[in-house]
Design an enzyme around this catalytic site. Structure first.
Site, PDB file in Angstrom:
ATOM      1  N   HIS A  23      -6.860 -19.561  13.570  1.00 28.09           N
ATOM      2  CA  HIS A  23      -5.784 -18.796  14.196  1.00 28.09           C
ATOM      3  C   HIS A  23      -5.951 -17.301  13.948  1.00 28.09           C
ATOM      4  CE1 HIS A  23      -2.586 -22.172  14.882  1.00 28.09           C
ATOM      5  NE2 HIS A  23      -3.825 -22.617  15.069  1.00 28.09           N
TER       6      HIS A  23
ATOM      7  N   HIS B 114      -9.964 -31.097  13.432  1.00 25.28           N
ATOM      8  CA  HIS B 114      -8.744 -31.907  13.331  1.00 25.28           C
ATOM      9  C   HIS B 114      -9.009 -33.248  12.664  1.00 25.28           C
ATOM     10  CE1 HIS B 114      -6.424 -29.647  16.757  1.00 25.28           C
ATOM     11  NE2 HIS B 114      -6.559 -28.938  15.655  1.00 25.28           N
TER      12      HIS B 114
ATOM     13  N   ASN C 292       2.028 -20.397  14.287  1.00 26.91           N
ATOM     14  CA  ASN C 292       1.641 -20.189  12.885  1.00 26.91           C
ATOM     15  C   ASN C 292       2.723 -20.558  11.873  1.00 26.91           C
ATOM     16  OD1 ASN C 292      -0.847 -19.173  13.741  1.00 26.91           O
ATOM     17  ND2 ASN C 292      -0.071 -17.065  13.864  1.00 26.91           N
TER      18      ASN C 292
ATOM     19  N   ARG D 285      -7.174 -24.231   9.572  1.00 25.79           N
ATOM     20  CA  ARG D 285      -6.424 -23.822  10.762  1.00 25.79           C
ATOM     21  C   ARG D 285      -6.084 -22.326  10.699  1.00 25.79           C
ATOM     22  NH1 ARG D 285      -7.442 -28.526  10.766  1.00 25.79           N
ATOM     23  NH2 ARG D 285      -6.005 -30.277  11.003  1.00 25.79           N
TER      24      ARG D 285
END
Length: 327
Positions: A70, A192, A95, A66
């Site tokens: 990001h 995910h 975050n 992730r």
């Protein structure tokens, strides 16, 4: 999936596909084996560091994956998400729940001892994301390296990140802005398949969503299970697997859950309810009547594309000695 890994055609296809992807990004200044002469052990040091942390805490794998996503969507893949300081990307709401910063710091410390001032934090994060997929029984792929680190990190820039309530049209627009198509979107959100979400990010779907009831796109038999895990007015920080029944393994179970109305995040479940993305979910599942796509292979291809968004190379950017250097 196991049969695919033992099929020679799979390996030929994978080699050809990733070779083309590597050739594409080479023109942007990154290449596979960038550190072959300047720091030959760079990739092995990163992998061993990720492995070490993973053994004691498997949750760092989805955290690093992730984090890389990001990072790339904000200012490009330049490790700006790692910067400490007030109002940096790290402090922004999307975050705050990320995990794994200590893994990058550990790898950087070891690389500075072996090859001072050579390996960028951006490349460490990119390699660590790949290794996280591999450690959770996903695919291993060649990562083009040669990125340099960015100097700008602003929390206000994180609004570009897709949100957990976001429509498919909005998600597609955000991905398209970086040259990523609808298939890339579905493949990358498929990440995910590992990791968790805090109750506070989806519990609104369980209570008073429409007409006093839960989100109708959730399988009605699944609602009581989620309500037991995330009771109304309960602990919003409690974490739940995004891929029910297979949260620690990189596989297609995530897509099967979406088909069965068992997606956790609203934005994830929309991949099934929207016809434009449902097609790719069906193809990753190999449903009868669809043209099957190998999820692991396509995920790797999309990761190579994503990890070269806005890269800084050559004289652009810098090589930070400390990845969390204050902005």
């Amino acid at each position: 999936m196991k049969d695919a890994y033992t099929n020679p055609r799979f390996f030929l296809a994978m080699t050809a596909m990733l070779a083309m992807a590597a050739a594409l990004v080479q023109a942007q200044g990154t290449r596979v084996g960038f550190y072959a002469r300047t720091c030959p052990r760079a990739e092995s040091i990163v992998r061993s560091t990720v492995q070490s942390h993973f053994r004691s805490n498997p949750n760092i794998a989805p955290g690093l994956l992730r984090m890389h996503f990001h990072d790339c969507f904000v200012q490009g893949c330049d490790a700006s998400i790692l910067n400490d300081g007030p109002n940096t990307e790290k402090t922004a709401p999307p975050n705050r729940l990320l995990r794994g910063y200590e893994v990058i710091d550990d790898a950087k410390t070891q690389l500075e001892a072996a090859c001072p001032g050579v390996v960028s934090c951006a490349d460490i994060l990119t390699l660590a994301a790949r290794d996280s997929v591999f450690l959770t029984r996903g695919i291993n792929w060649a990562v083009p390296t040669g990125r340099r680190d960015g100097r700008v990190s602003l929390a206000s820039d994180t609004t570009i990140l897709p949100g957990f309530r976001e429509s498919i049209d909005s998600q597609k627009q955000k991905f398209a802005a970086f040259g990523l198509n609808t298939q890339d979107l579905v493949a990358l959100v498929g990440g995910h398949t590992i990791g968790t979400s805090a109750c506070q990010l989806f519990s609104y779907r369980l209570y008073n969503f429409t007409n006093g009831g839960p989100d109708p796109t959730i399988n009605s038999a699944f609602v009581p299970q989620l309500q037991a895990l995330c009771p109304q007015n309960g602990d919003g920080s409690r974490r739940i697997d995004l891929d029910t029944g297979s949260g620690n393994r990189f596989d297609t179970s995530f897509f099967a859950n979406l088909r069965n109305g068992r997606g956790i995040l609203e934005s994830d479940q929309k991949l099934w309810t929207d016809p434009s993305t449902r097609t790719f979910v069906q193809r990753f599942l190999g449903e009868r009547g669809s043209r099957p796509l190998n999820f692991n292979l396509e995920f790797a291809r999309s990761m190579v594309k994503m990890s070269n968004i806005g890269v800084k190379t050559g004289t652009n950017g810098e090589i930070r000695r400390i990845c969390s250097a204050i902005n």
